[in-house]
Design a protein around this motif. Structure first.
Motif, PDB file in Angstrom:
ATOM      1  N   THR A 179     -48.145  86.338 107.312  1.00 35.12           N
ATOM      2  CA  THR A 179     -47.720  84.796 107.470  1.00 35.12           C
ATOM      3  C   THR A 179     -47.514  84.681 109.058  1.00 35.12           C
ATOM      4  O   THR A 179     -47.471  83.502 109.376  1.00 35.12           O
ATOM      5  CB  THR A 179     -46.440  84.698 106.959  1.00 35.12           C
ATOM      6  OG1 THR A 179     -45.306  85.410 107.291  1.00 35.12           O
ATOM      7  CG2 THR A 179     -46.522  85.011 105.136  1.00 35.12           C
ATOM      8  N   LEU A 204     -50.152  82.161 107.285  1.00 36.79           N
ATOM      9  CA  LEU A 204     -49.346  81.472 106.587  1.00 36.79           C
ATOM     10  C   LEU A 204     -49.987  80.502 105.547  1.00 36.79           C
ATOM     11  O   LEU A 204     -49.609  80.426 104.297  1.00 36.79           O
ATOM     12  CB  LEU A 204     -48.093  80.668 107.357  1.00 36.79           C
ATOM     13  CG  LEU A 204     -47.346  79.886 106.886  1.00 36.79           C
ATOM     14  CD1 LEU A 204     -46.157  80.832 105.676  1.00 36.79           C
ATOM     15  CD2 LEU A 204     -46.269  79.133 107.945  1.00 36.79           C
ATOM     16  N   ARG A 247     -49.819  80.699 101.475  1.00 37.27           N
ATOM     17  CA  ARG A 247     -49.264  79.599 100.688  1.00 37.27           C
ATOM     18  C   ARG A 247     -50.364  79.130  99.717  1.00 37.27           C
ATOM     19  O   ARG A 247     -49.974  78.626  98.323  1.00 37.27           O
ATOM     20  CB  ARG A 247     -48.947  78.335 101.704  1.00 37.27           C
ATOM     21  CG  ARG A 247     -47.673  78.626 102.136  1.00 37.27           C
ATOM     22  CD  ARG A 247     -47.378  77.265 103.272  1.00 37.27           C
ATOM     23  NE  ARG A 247     -45.909  77.396 103.820  1.00 37.27           N
ATOM     24  CZ  ARG A 247     -45.928  76.729 105.106  1.00 37.27           C
ATOM     25  NH1 ARG A 247     -46.632  76.059 105.707  1.00 37.27           N
ATOM     26  NH2 ARG A 247     -44.437  76.985 105.296  1.00 37.27           N
ATOM     27  N   GLY A 301     -42.327  83.525  97.163  1.00 36.94           N
ATOM     28  CA  GLY A 301     -42.066  82.794  98.323  1.00 36.94           C
ATOM     29  C   GLY A 301     -42.520  83.223  99.556  1.00 36.94           C
ATOM     30  O   GLY A 301     -42.763  84.703  99.983  1.00 36.94           O
ATOM     31  N   VAL A 302     -42.808  82.226 100.438  1.00 38.70           N
ATOM     32  CA  VAL A 302     -43.442  82.628 101.895  1.00 38.70           C
ATOM     33  C   VAL A 302     -42.825  81.737 102.745  1.00 38.70           C
ATOM     34  O   VAL A 302     -42.541  80.546 102.626  1.00 38.70           O
ATOM     35  CB  VAL A 302     -44.974  82.643 101.841  1.00 38.70           C
ATOM     36  CG1 VAL A 302     -45.571  83.764 101.099  1.00 38.70           C
ATOM     37  CG2 VAL A 302     -45.639  81.319 101.731  1.00 38.70           C
ATOM     38  N   GLU A 303     -42.679  82.267 104.132  1.00 37.85           N
ATOM     39  CA  GLU A 303     -42.570  81.365 105.197  1.00 37.85           C
ATOM     40  C   GLU A 303     -43.152  82.088 106.412  1.00 37.85           C
ATOM     41  O   GLU A 303     -43.378  83.106 106.228  1.00 37.85           O
ATOM     42  CB  GLU A 303     -41.177  81.069 105.433  1.00 37.85           C
ATOM     43  CG  GLU A 303     -40.097  82.318 105.594  1.00 37.85           C
ATOM     44  CD  GLU A 303     -38.716  82.189 105.718  1.00 37.85           C
ATOM     45  OE1 GLU A 303     -38.095  81.324 104.988  1.00 37.85           O
ATOM     46  OE2 GLU A 303     -38.156  82.760 106.264  1.00 37.85           O
ATOM     47  N   GLU A 304     -42.967  81.517 107.605  1.00 38.76           N
ATOM     48  CA  GLU A 304     -43.475  82.362 108.839  1.00 38.76           C
ATOM     49  C   GLU A 304     -42.610  83.431 109.055  1.00 38.76           C
ATOM     50  O   GLU A 304     -41.515  83.522 109.054  1.00 38.76           O
ATOM     51  CB  GLU A 304     -43.575  81.212 109.904  1.00 38.76           C
ATOM     52  CG  GLU A 304     -44.393  82.030 111.109  1.00 38.76           C
ATOM     53  CD  GLU A 304     -44.681  81.303 112.317  1.00 38.76           C
ATOM     54  OE1 GLU A 304     -44.967  81.608 113.432  1.00 38.76           O
ATOM     55  OE2 GLU A 304     -44.458  80.056 112.146  1.00 38.76           O
ATOM     56  N   ARG A 344     -39.763  90.786 106.230  1.00 35.79           N
ATOM     57  CA  ARG A 344     -39.561  90.090 107.243  1.00 35.79           C
ATOM     58  C   ARG A 344     -40.209  90.850 108.520  1.00 35.79           C
ATOM     59  O   ARG A 344     -39.983  91.945 108.703  1.00 35.79           O
ATOM     60  CB  ARG A 344     -37.949  89.997 107.662  1.00 35.79           C
ATOM     61  CG  ARG A 344     -37.758  89.129 108.778  1.00 35.79           C
ATOM     62  CD  ARG A 344     -37.308  87.841 108.908  1.00 35.79           C
ATOM     63  NE  ARG A 344     -36.976  86.985 107.872  1.00 35.79           N
ATOM     64  CZ  ARG A 344     -37.757  85.758 107.459  1.00 35.79           C
ATOM     65  NH1 ARG A 344     -38.756  85.410 108.613  1.00 35.79           N
ATOM     66  NH2 ARG A 344     -37.333  84.985 106.619  1.00 35.79           N
TER      67      ARG A 344
END
Length: 188
Positions: free
Chosen positions: A115, A47, A51, A73-76, A148
């Motif tokens: 991530t 992650l 980022r 965009g990134v998130e866990e 995802r």
């Protein structure tokens, strides 16, 4: 001005001739920064690496500039890319080649897996399943691909993604991946 001709021996024994330039010839140029391996980026989680790529502290993958898409965009457990279709991506039928959508999907799927990885771990695509459900044309507006994770284990991970119109939400493609997970080569 003389035009240089190209001659290639085809896979089926035929000869293909074409001109390197001609009336209406278009060109596309891009540049990129040399890629930085994860080992060189230090002991960071996936992650954190994603980022760093998103905010420019790590250069984007050269394939992004080559095909005209970008990480947005990134998130866990999740990643989002956007891409801009164009005639430079055409197949012989006058639509955007499915390989553009497959690469967009592979990028979002793989980055989603990234991530979710701890420091010192990396991935590679072991299987990619792609379903193209609508043609893409040069005039198709920006496409958005959201990936995802579904499962992240010790040696494998799976993820799913969808490519939709960024403005209208129409589905263009969807896909899945299985990634092999391993220690970062030359890692810290």
């Amino acid at each position: 001005m003389a035009q240089s001709a190209t001659h290639d021996r085809g896979a089926f024994g035929g000869t293909h001739s074409g001109t390197a330039s001609g009336p209406g010839t278009r060109s596309r140029t891009h540049s990129w920064e040399p890629p930085v391996g994860y080992a060189a980026a230090g002991d960071r989680t996936g992650l954190e690496l994603a980022r760093m790529s998103l905010d420019g502290r790590l250069p984007e993958a050269p394939i992004c500039g080559t095909l005209g898409f970008r990480l947005v965009g990134v998130e866990e457990g999740g990643a989002v890319f956007e891409g801009d279709p164009g005639e430079h991506l055409f197949n012989p039928m006058g639509t955007v080649h499915g390989g553009f959508l497959a690469t967009l999907l592979d990028s979002a799927l793989g980055t989603a897996v990234l991530t979710a990885l701890p420091a010192g771990r990396a991935y590679t695509t072991a299987q990619l399943g792609v379903h193209l459900v609508r043609p893409v044309f040069a005039t198709t507006p920006t496409l958005r691909c959201e990936g995802r994770t579904v499962h992240v284990g010790r040696t494998t991970a799976t993820a799913e993604a969808r490519v939709v119109g960024a403005e209208d939400g129409k589905l263009y493609a969807h896909g899945t991946t299985t990634c092999a997970l391993f220690a970062v080569p030359g890692g810290v």
